[in-house]
Design a protein around this motif. Structure first.
Motif, short mmCIF file in Angstrom:
data_model
loop_
_atom_site.label_atom_id
_atom_site.label_comp_id
_atom_site.label_asym_id
_atom_site.label_seq_id
_atom_site.Cartn_x
_atom_site.Cartn_y
_atom_site.Cartn_z
N ASN A 4 0.63 -1.42 0.03
CA ASN A 4 -0.18 0.00 -0.10
C ASN A 4 0.74 1.29 -0.08
OD1 ASN A 4 -2.34 -1.47 0.00
ND2 ASN A 4 -2.25 -1.68 2.40
N LEU A 5 2.16 1.05 0.15
CA LEU A 5 3.13 2.37 0.11
C LEU A 5 3.05 2.88 -1.07
CD1 LEU A 5 5.77 1.12 2.63
CD2 LEU A 5 3.94 2.63 3.08
N SER A 6 3.32 4.19 -1.15
CA SER A 6 3.72 5.13 -2.33
C SER A 6 4.96 4.19 -2.97
CB SER A 6 3.76 6.42 -2.23
OG SER A 6 4.96 6.67 -1.33
N GLY A 7 5.22 4.44 -4.07
CA GLY A 7 6.48 4.14 -4.84
C GLY A 7 7.80 4.52 -4.19
N LEU A 82 1.64 8.46 12.71
CA LEU A 82 0.64 9.18 12.01
C LEU A 82 -0.86 8.82 12.66
CD1 LEU A 82 1.32 8.77 8.03
CD2 LEU A 82 1.11 10.95 9.53
N THR A 83 -0.91 7.45 12.82
CA THR A 83 -2.26 7.05 13.64
C THR A 83 -2.18 7.54 14.79
OG1 THR A 83 -1.76 4.88 12.27
CG2 THR A 83 -3.53 4.89 14.13
N ARG A 84 -1.21 7.59 15.56
CA ARG A 84 -1.19 8.09 17.31
C ARG A 84 -1.62 9.46 16.96
NH1 ARG A 84 1.72 10.71 20.55
NH2 ARG A 84 3.36 10.82 19.24
N PRO A 286 -8.42 6.64 12.27
CA PRO A 286 -7.05 7.31 12.22
C PRO A 286 -6.07 6.32 11.37
CG PRO A 286 -7.89 7.57 14.25
CD PRO A 286 -8.96 6.80 13.69
N GLU A 287 -6.28 5.27 11.48
CA GLU A 287 -5.47 4.02 10.94
C GLU A 287 -5.59 3.98 9.20
OE1 GLU A 287 -3.89 0.89 11.92
OE2 GLU A 287 -3.59 0.55 9.95
N ARG A 288 -6.78 4.03 8.96
CA ARG A 288 -6.83 4.26 7.44
C ARG A 288 -6.51 5.51 6.89
NH1 ARG A 288 -13.09 2.36 7.37
NH2 ARG A 288 -13.02 0.61 8.75
N MET A 289 -6.64 6.50 7.69
CA MET A 289 -6.23 7.92 7.16
C MET A 289 -4.75 7.92 7.02
SD MET A 289 -7.63 10.71 5.78
CE MET A 289 -9.11 10.69 6.52
N ALA A 290 -4.43 7.41 7.96
CA ALA A 290 -2.84 7.25 8.00
C ALA A 290 -2.27 6.64 6.78
CB ALA A 290 -2.08 6.54 9.13
N GLN A 291 -2.82 5.73 6.29
CA GLN A 291 -2.52 4.97 5.08
C GLN A 291 -2.79 5.82 3.85
OE1 GLN A 291 -1.53 1.40 5.57
NE2 GLN A 291 -0.43 2.01 3.89
N ARG A 292 -3.91 6.52 3.88
CA ARG A 292 -4.21 7.42 2.89
C ARG A 292 -3.28 8.55 2.63
NH1 ARG A 292 -10.18 9.41 1.00
NH2 ARG A 292 -9.59 11.10 -0.41
N VAL A 293 -2.84 9.01 3.75
CA VAL A 293 -1.74 10.19 3.80
C VAL A 293 -0.58 9.94 3.27
CG1 VAL A 293 -0.63 12.17 5.26
CG2 VAL A 293 -3.11 11.48 5.65
N LEU A 294 -0.07 8.54 3.64
CA LEU A 294 1.13 8.02 3.03
C LEU A 294 1.34 7.80 1.69
CD1 LEU A 294 2.68 5.64 6.14
CD2 LEU A 294 3.64 7.80 4.94
N GLY A 295 -0.21 7.72 1.00
CA GLY A 295 -0.19 7.24 -0.32
C GLY A 295 -0.25 6.04 -0.65
#
Ligand code: GDP
Length: 295
Positions: A4-7, A82-84, A286-295
């Motif tokens: 799930n991480l950005s390239g 990020l989640t925290r 928060p956890e899902r949003m952290a993933q989204r923010v990281l790309g």
């Protein structure tokens, strides 16, 4: 998680894989990529700086340096932090008040306040609450009509203010009505402006003092990106906010505003808006949003 991480981040993790040791230089390089990812996601610069410092302190500790897969460990820390920072857990509405529990909606014009008032009314109705919607936006007759239509659409009551033009009197009359008719919740939509101005802040402060809401929710448009930080600061200084709703996350916004707004206000993000329809409201994770923010 790697998938799930950005390239960009995945590349760093890969380059660290197989290295027996991780050095301060490796950490710096990874954090540079994380910093870029956050800025691209529209997280405000001062927030990015604080965040990177916090991660660096942890990363340079034993945790990463002695880990078998330092790259993964580092990204794990980034994700955890990020989640925290976004509150860790989901926070629900607090309606623990003598009924009617009042919810006051605050935010700039166009942020999605009125739409979100309708969405909340539907959510609470589905939780078997008796809900009354009221509009204290006397400056835009269209806003009152919009809320009245939403009330009809989601099938909850709408408070008719008649010829009253004073937002305070409307809110108080709505509260009075809600009390007499045994409503569980009163949602008060308020006027917004296109930019922060003192008169608007004074008015919403007076409304807050008059109706003593149990929830004062700040509605902010995720597409506002970097600007969200200034708007959040102004509202947080003007009002004792109890929560934040981030709207328009069904669009392209990467969600960086979530991090900025949380950092500035310290208040929990409670819901996200994911569509124009009354059903387009979801709990904030928060956890899902952290993933989204990281790309
Ligand atoms: P207000 O001025 O703050 O009351 O804002 P409105 O509720 O009138 O919303 C402004 C515009 O944003 C309207 O066109 C809404 O349909 C739209 N809107 C609000 N929330 C969302 C959302 O979560 N997603 C999308 N795509 N549009 C939204």
């Amino acid at each position: 998680m790697l998938d799930n991480l950005s390239g960009r981040l995945a590349g760093v993790v890969k380059s660290l894989r197989g290295q027996a040791r991780i050095t301060e230089a490796n950490v710096q390089d990874t954090l540079r990529q994380v910093r870029l990812a956050l800025l691209e996601a529209d997280v405000a610069l001062p927030v990015v700086k604080d965040f990177i410092e916090a991660v660096k302190t942890r990363a340079l500790g034993q945790e990463v340096l002695t880990s078998l897969s330092p790259g993964q460990a580092l990204i794990g820390i980034v994700h955890e932090e990020l989640t925290r920072l976004m509150g860790g857990e989901n926070a629900d509405l607090n309606l623990a008040a003598t009924p009617p529990a009042v919810i006051l909606m605050a935010g700039l014009q166009g942020s999605g306040k009125t739409t979100t008032s309708g969405k909340l009314a539907l959510l609470l109705k589905n939780r078997k609450k008796k809900v009354l919607l009221a509009s204290a936006d006397v400056y835009r007759p269209a806003a009152i009509d919009q809320l009245r239509q939403l009330a009809t659409q989601v099938d909850v009551s709408f408070f008719e203010a008649g010829d009253e033009r004073d937002p305070l009197k409307i809110a108080q009359a709505a509260q009075d009505h809600a009390r007499k008719q045994f409503y569980d919740v009163l949602i008060v939509d308020t006027a917004g402006r296109l930019a922060i101005d003192e008169a608007m802040m004074a008015e919403i402060r007076a409304l807050h003092a008059a109706v003593k809401p149990v929830e004062t929710l700040f509605v902010v448009d995720a597409m506002q990106g970097q600007d969200a930080i200034n708007v959040a600061r102004a509202f947080n200084e003007a009002l004792p906010l109890t929560g934040v709703i981030l709207t328009k996350l069904d669009g392209d916004a990467r969600g960086g505003a979530a991090l900025s707004v949380r950092h500035i206000t310290g208040k929990p993000l409670k819901f996200i808006g994911v569509g124009e329809k009354p059903t387009g409201l979801e709990a904030f994770h928060p956890e899902r949003m952290a993933q989204r923010v990281l790309g």
